[in-house]
Design a protein around this motif. Structure first.
Motif, PDB file in Angstrom:
ATOM      1  N   LYS A 161     -55.192  35.662   8.702  1.00 42.94           N
ATOM      2  CA  LYS A 161     -55.861  35.731   9.994  1.00 42.94           C
ATOM      3  C   LYS A 161     -55.425  34.493  10.766  1.00 42.94           C
ATOM      4  O   LYS A 161     -55.096  33.472  10.166  1.00 42.94           O
ATOM      5  CB  LYS A 161     -57.368  35.648   9.811  1.00 42.94           C
ATOM      6  N   GLN A 162     -55.487  34.552  12.081  1.00 40.81           N
ATOM      7  CA  GLN A 162     -55.085  33.364  12.843  1.00 40.81           C
ATOM      8  C   GLN A 162     -55.865  33.283  14.136  1.00 40.81           C
ATOM      9  O   GLN A 162     -56.112  34.293  14.786  1.00 40.81           O
ATOM     10  CB  GLN A 162     -53.573  33.421  13.108  1.00 40.81           C
ATOM     11  N   ASP A 163     -56.252  32.063  14.480  1.00 42.50           N
ATOM     12  CA  ASP A 163     -56.934  31.817  15.745  1.00 42.50           C
ATOM     13  C   ASP A 163     -56.264  30.667  16.482  1.00 42.50           C
ATOM     14  O   ASP A 163     -55.755  29.734  15.861  1.00 42.50           O
ATOM     15  CB  ASP A 163     -58.395  31.407  15.492  1.00 42.50           C
ATOM     16  N   TRP A 164     -56.321  30.753  17.803  1.00 41.82           N
ATOM     17  CA  TRP A 164     -55.829  29.649  18.643  1.00 41.82           C
ATOM     18  C   TRP A 164     -57.031  28.814  19.065  1.00 41.82           C
ATOM     19  O   TRP A 164     -58.055  29.372  19.468  1.00 41.82           O
ATOM     20  CB  TRP A 164     -55.169  30.201  19.905  1.00 41.82           C
ATOM     21  N   HIS A 168     -57.006  31.749   6.577  1.00 43.68           N
ATOM     22  CA  HIS A 168     -57.209  31.685   8.019  1.00 43.68           C
ATOM     23  C   HIS A 168     -56.419  30.497   8.557  1.00 43.68           C
ATOM     24  O   HIS A 168     -56.657  29.361   8.154  1.00 43.68           O
ATOM     25  CB  HIS A 168     -58.700  31.492   8.278  1.00 43.68           C
ATOM     26  N   VAL A 169     -55.488  30.765   9.470  1.00 43.15           N
ATOM     27  CA  VAL A 169     -54.716  29.703  10.108  1.00 43.15           C
ATOM     28  C   VAL A 169     -55.325  29.418  11.476  1.00 43.15           C
ATOM     29  O   VAL A 169     -55.577  30.343  12.250  1.00 43.15           O
ATOM     30  CB  VAL A 169     -53.233  30.114  10.271  1.00 43.15           C
ATOM     31  N   VAL A 170     -55.569  28.147  11.752  1.00 39.82           N
ATOM     32  CA  VAL A 170     -56.034  27.742  13.076  1.00 39.82           C
ATOM     33  C   VAL A 170     -54.903  26.964  13.730  1.00 39.82           C
ATOM     34  O   VAL A 170     -54.371  26.023  13.138  1.00 39.82           O
ATOM     35  CB  VAL A 170     -57.295  26.856  12.978  1.00 39.82           C
ATOM     36  N   THR A 171     -54.511  27.373  14.934  1.00 40.31           N
ATOM     37  CA  THR A 171     -53.400  26.738  15.636  1.00 40.31           C
ATOM     38  C   THR A 171     -53.968  26.024  16.862  1.00 40.31           C
ATOM     39  O   THR A 171     -54.535  26.668  17.744  1.00 40.31           O
ATOM     40  CB  THR A 171     -52.364  27.796  16.056  1.00 40.31           C
ATOM     41  N   LEU A 190     -62.315  33.988  -2.303  1.00 40.41           N
ATOM     42  CA  LEU A 190     -62.127  32.586  -1.927  1.00 40.41           C
ATOM     43  C   LEU A 190     -61.510  32.532  -0.539  1.00 40.41           C
ATOM     44  O   LEU A 190     -60.760  33.426  -0.142  1.00 40.41           O
ATOM     45  CB  LEU A 190     -61.222  31.900  -2.958  1.00 40.41           C
ATOM     46  N   ARG A 191     -61.844  31.476   0.189  1.00 40.18           N
ATOM     47  CA  ARG A 191     -61.367  31.343   1.572  1.00 40.18           C
ATOM     48  C   ARG A 191     -60.679  29.991   1.780  1.00 40.18           C
ATOM     49  O   ARG A 191     -61.199  28.955   1.373  1.00 40.18           O
ATOM     50  CB  ARG A 191     -62.534  31.499   2.547  1.00 40.18           C
ATOM     51  N   LEU A 192     -59.532  30.067   2.444  1.00 33.22           N
ATOM     52  CA  LEU A 192     -58.706  28.882   2.698  1.00 33.22           C
ATOM     53  C   LEU A 192     -58.421  28.797   4.189  1.00 33.22           C
ATOM     54  O   LEU A 192     -57.998  29.793   4.796  1.00 33.22           O
ATOM     55  CB  LEU A 192     -57.389  29.026   1.909  1.00 33.22           C
ATOM     56  N   MET A 193     -58.664  27.633   4.782  1.00 30.61           N
ATOM     57  CA  MET A 193     -58.350  27.438   6.202  1.00 30.61           C
ATOM     58  C   MET A 193     -57.291  26.347   6.348  1.00 30.61           C
ATOM     59  O   MET A 193     -57.457  25.245   5.829  1.00 30.61           O
ATOM     60  CB  MET A 193     -59.607  27.042   6.993  1.00 30.61           C
ATOM     61  N   ALA A 197     -45.133  36.108  12.423  1.00 28.18           N
ATOM     62  CA  ALA A 197     -45.307  35.234  11.240  1.00 28.18           C
ATOM     63  C   ALA A 197     -46.636  35.534  10.548  1.00 28.18           C
ATOM     64  O   ALA A 197     -46.726  35.546   9.311  1.00 28.18           O
ATOM     65  CB  ALA A 197     -45.243  33.765  11.655  1.00 28.18           C
ATOM     66  N   ARG A 198     -47.635  35.788  11.343  1.00 27.95           N
ATOM     67  CA  ARG A 198     -48.963  36.085  10.792  1.00 27.95           C
ATOM     68  C   ARG A 198     -48.920  37.339   9.914  1.00 27.95           C
ATOM     69  O   ARG A 198     -49.501  37.391   8.835  1.00 27.95           O
ATOM     70  CB  ARG A 198     -49.930  36.282  11.957  1.00 27.95           C
ATOM     71  N   GLU A 199     -48.205  38.351  10.409  1.00 25.21           N
ATOM     72  CA  GLU A 199     -48.045  39.593   9.636  1.00 25.21           C
ATOM     73  C   GLU A 199     -47.321  39.333   8.316  1.00 25.21           C
ATOM     74  O   GLU A 199     -47.699  39.851   7.272  1.00 25.21           O
ATOM     75  CB  GLU A 199     -47.230  40.616  10.447  1.00 25.21           C
ATOM     76  N   ILE A 200     -46.259  38.534   8.404  1.00 29.01           N
ATOM     77  CA  ILE A 200     -45.460  38.258   7.196  1.00 29.01           C
ATOM     78  C   ILE A 200     -46.295  37.506   6.163  1.00 29.01           C
ATOM     79  O   ILE A 200     -46.259  37.804   4.969  1.00 29.01           O
ATOM     80  CB  ILE A 200     -44.184  37.462   7.569  1.00 29.01           C
ATOM     81  N   LEU A 201     -47.081  36.545   6.627  1.00 32.45           N
ATOM     82  CA  LEU A 201     -47.874  35.733   5.691  1.00 32.45           C
ATOM     83  C   LEU A 201     -49.160  36.443   5.253  1.00 32.45           C
ATOM     84  O   LEU A 201     -49.750  36.077   4.244  1.00 32.45           O
ATOM     85  CB  LEU A 201     -48.218  34.379   6.328  1.00 32.45           C
ATOM     86  N   GLY A 202     -49.597  37.416   6.044  1.00 30.86           N
ATOM     87  CA  GLY A 202     -50.817  38.145   5.685  1.00 30.86           C
ATOM     88  C   GLY A 202     -52.087  37.341   5.925  1.00 30.86           C
ATOM     89  O   GLY A 202     -53.041  37.425   5.157  1.00 30.86           O
TER      90      GLY A 202
END
Ligand code: ZN
Length: 293
Positions: A80-83, A37-40, A6-9, A73-78
Motif C-alpha cells: 500500500k502507499q500514501d503520499w 505500507h509505504v509513506v512517501t 504483521l504490519r510494516l511501515m 513500483a507499488r504493484e511490483i512490490l505489492g
C-alpha cells in the motif's frame, strides 16, 4: 501466534526511495503475508531525469509521470502507499548552496509536517517502522527532513496528549534506520567484482570513503533477501525517469550480489519488545504474541 497480520511501515522522502532502500526486504515480507505500507513524503517534483534514454523535454508534467511510476513500483512490490503531499525540496546545487525553494518539504516545521504521518501511523498501526538515520542516509534536504519528521511522528503517535485530533494513540513496537549502502558492503562487492575480473562501480567512491567502524557497528539487523533482489530491481526500473538501466545501479551482476551480500541491513533504534542482537528479522520479538500498541 498473532491473529492479525504483521504490519510494516516504511517512510521515504521521494518516489523511488522505497525501491532503492529495503525493497528486497519489502518483497520478502509481502510474500510472507506481512502488510507493508509505504509513506512517501514528497512528490519528487524536483528530481532530475537521470535516464539518458528519456529526453526531459518530452516530459510535460513530471509530477504526473512520477505518480505513474510510483503506481507501477507499488504493484511490483505489492505494497500500500500514501503520499504525505509535501513538495520536493530539490538537491541544492552550487557553492555556496542556494536557499531552499519556498514552501518545500525541508522548510515545513517538523511538528506541522509530522501531523499527517501521525495520522497514518495511528490508522495503519504498524508493528515496525523504518526511516533514515540522522544523516539522511544521503544528505538530501528531504532525506534529513524525512528522518526528523519520522522521529517526531514515531514518538508522538504513542502519546495521547500529542495531536489529539489525529486518531487513537499507537506505539510502534520497533523502529529501524536503513543502512543499505554501507561501506563494508561496498568493499565486499568491489573485491568480488575484482576477483571476477570486472570493474567495480564502487572503486571511485571507495577512494574517498574513509572507514568508520563505529558507524558500521550500528548495524544490528541483516535481513536475508537475496531471492528478492530481482523484484527490487524491477521496482527500481519502474521509476524510469530516475534510473539509468545501464548505469551504476545495475553494474553488479545478480549472482555477485547474491553470493557476496545476500541481505539488507538495518539499525534497531528503539524496541518495545525483547529481542536479541544481532537479528535477521525486523519482526524478531513480535512473532509469538499480539502487540496491542
Ligand atoms: Zn530520495
Amino acid at each position: 501466534m498473532s491473529v492479525e497480520p504483521l504490519r510494516l511501515m516504511h517512510v521515504h522522502a521521494h518516489p523511488d526511495d522505497e525501491s532503492s532502500k529495503g525493497a528486497a526486504t519489502t518483497a520478502k515480507y509481502v510474500a510472507e503475508g506481512v502488510d507493508v505500507h509505504v509513506v512517501t513524503c514528497t512528490g519528487g517534483e524536483r528530481g532530475d531525469v537521470l535516464n539518458p534514454k528519456i529526453d526531459p523535454a518530452t516530459i510535460e508534467d513530471i509530477q504526473a509521470v512520477r505518480r505513474a511510476e510510483m503506481d507501477a513500483a507499488r504493484e511490483i512490490l505489492g505494497v500500500k502507499q500514501d503520499w504525505l503531499g509535501f513538495v520536493d525540496s530539490g538537491w541544492p546545487d552550487g557553492d555556496p548552496k542556494p536557499p531552499l525553494p519556498e514552501g518545500c518539504f525541508a522548510l515545513v516545521p517538523v511538528e506541522e509536517a509530522a501531523e499527517p504521518l501521525v495520522r497514518l501511523i495511528r490508522t495503519f498501526r504498524p508493528h515496525v517502522m523504518t526511516t533514515y538515520d540522522e544523516r539522511g542516509g544521503y544528505p538530501h534536504p528531504d532525506h534529513i527532513a524525512c528522518h526528523l519528521v519520522s522521529m517526531e511522528a514515531f514518538r508522538a503517535a504513542a502519546d495521547p496528549e500529542r495531536y489529539p485530533d489525529a486518531g487513537e494513540p499507537w506505539q510502534v513496537a520497533k523502529l529501524y534506520f536503513h543502512h543499505t549502502f554501507n561501506r563494508p558492503r561496498a568493499v565486499a562487492i568491489s573485491e568480488a567484482m575484482e576477483a571476477a575480473g570486472l570493474a567495480s562501480p564502487y572503486a571511485d567512491r571507495l577512494k574517498e570513503w574513509e572507514p568508520d567502524p563505529a558507524w558500521d557497528a550500528r548495524i544490528t539487523t541483516r535481513v536475508p533477501c537475496a531471492e528478492w533482489f530481482e523484484t527490487r530491481d524491477r521496482a527500481l526500473l519502474a521509476h524510469a525517469t530516475q534510473i539509468d538501466p545501464d548505469g551504476f545501479w545495475f553494474a553488479v551482476p545478480m549472482e555477485v550480489q547474491q553470493a557476496t551480500w545476500p541481505h539488507e541491513d538495518y539499525e534497531l533504534v528503539e524496541s518495545h519488545v525483547p529481542t536479541e542482537l544481532p537479528e535477521t528479522d525486523l519482526f524478531a520479538g513480535l512473532r509469538d504474541g499480539v502487540w496491542e500498541g
